[in-house]
Design a protein around this motif. Sequence first.
Motif, mmCIF file in Angstrom:
data_model
loop_
_atom_site.group_PDB
_atom_site.id
_atom_site.type_symbol
_atom_site.label_atom_id
_atom_site.label_comp_id
_atom_site.label_asym_id
_atom_site.label_seq_id
_atom_site.Cartn_x
_atom_site.Cartn_y
_atom_site.Cartn_z
ATOM 1 N N ALA A 1 -5.178 -2.436 5.609
ATOM 2 C CA ALA A 1 -5.083 -0.820 5.055
ATOM 3 C C ALA A 1 -4.492 -0.058 6.059
ATOM 4 C CB ALA A 1 -6.525 -0.436 4.966
ATOM 5 N N SER B 1 -11.596 10.079 -2.723
ATOM 6 C CA SER B 1 -12.518 9.096 -3.226
ATOM 7 C C SER B 1 -12.922 8.239 -1.978
ATOM 8 C CB SER B 1 -12.254 8.041 -4.237
ATOM 9 O OG SER B 1 -11.984 8.862 -5.518
ATOM 10 N N GLN B 2 -12.085 7.892 -1.098
ATOM 11 C CA GLN B 2 -12.126 7.132 0.026
ATOM 12 C C GLN B 2 -12.999 7.930 1.158
ATOM 13 O OE1 GLN B 2 -7.975 6.243 0.985
ATOM 14 N NE2 GLN B 2 -7.799 5.081 -0.803
ATOM 15 N N ARG B 3 -13.196 9.175 0.828
ATOM 16 C CA ARG B 3 -13.800 9.887 2.162
ATOM 17 C C ARG B 3 -15.438 10.238 1.739
ATOM 18 N NH1 ARG B 3 -9.563 13.709 1.930
ATOM 19 N NH2 ARG B 3 -10.849 15.262 1.414
ATOM 20 N N ARG C 1 0.807 -1.190 0.088
ATOM 21 C CA ARG C 1 0.061 -0.095 -0.090
ATOM 22 C C ARG C 1 0.984 0.906 -0.130
ATOM 23 N NH1 ARG C 1 -5.425 -1.145 0.444
ATOM 24 N NH2 ARG C 1 -6.154 -2.961 1.207
#
Length: 219
Positions: free
Chosen positions: A219, A128-130, A9
């Motif tokens: 993650a 985009s993850q938020r 990651r």
Amino acid sequence: MVTLYGMYRSRATRNLWLLDELALPYTLKPVVQAYRLVAQGLDPQAPDAPLNTQSSEFLRLSPAGAIPVLEDAGLILSESLAINLYLARKAGGPLAPQDLREEAQMTQWALYGATAIESPALEIAFASQRGGEAQAVIEAACDKLMRPLAALEAHLETHSHMVGGRFTVADINMAEMVRYAQPHSPLMARFPRIKSWLELCQSRPAFKKMWATREAEPA
Ligand SMILES: N[C@@H](CCC(=O)N[C@@H](CS)C(=O)NCC(=O)O)C(=O)O
């Protein structure tokens, strides 16, 4: 054997993808980003902290405190794109530049991606993850990407790949930067050549293997 310091990651993905394409033997030494430990309420300097980007042992290799780093017979190299250009030349073969001109073009695209595409694309990936509240960030990043992605689209209208009419390290380097904007499908839809080239790159077994391992990493 080369040693790569980093995590799946992280930008090490582009190196791990290429290492597999080249079938180069390597050791991956896990080094986690210090900010990930902080986000988990851990102290990166604690004696029992895992090796991380602020560990003194790692800072000796990378004074910038960033992954990935490559070690090869005394050579210490940072900057993921430079690492990939080095690995491709070390291995030779079709993914490497065949001559000085191709090498120059591969350097040109790596620098263009790093300076014009990667940062706004990363803004899209993080936003985009938020969820919904990040819409303004995504729109601003899309604005910044319009011109460089139009340039890339125009290149792919007349070229099947970034350099040399074949899949090379230049495709991996660019694909891994454009990938950060991929979650924003309306943007991708405006650039159909980029979309299909990216999907072609990502259909390669080495990408799929890297991606599956990345997804399995916490993650
Ligand atoms: N331009 C560098 C960027 C390296 C970078 O920022 N790496 C991030 C992970 S992708 C990092 O290590 N951050 C560590 C930190 O901020 O503590 C490259 O391409 O290698």
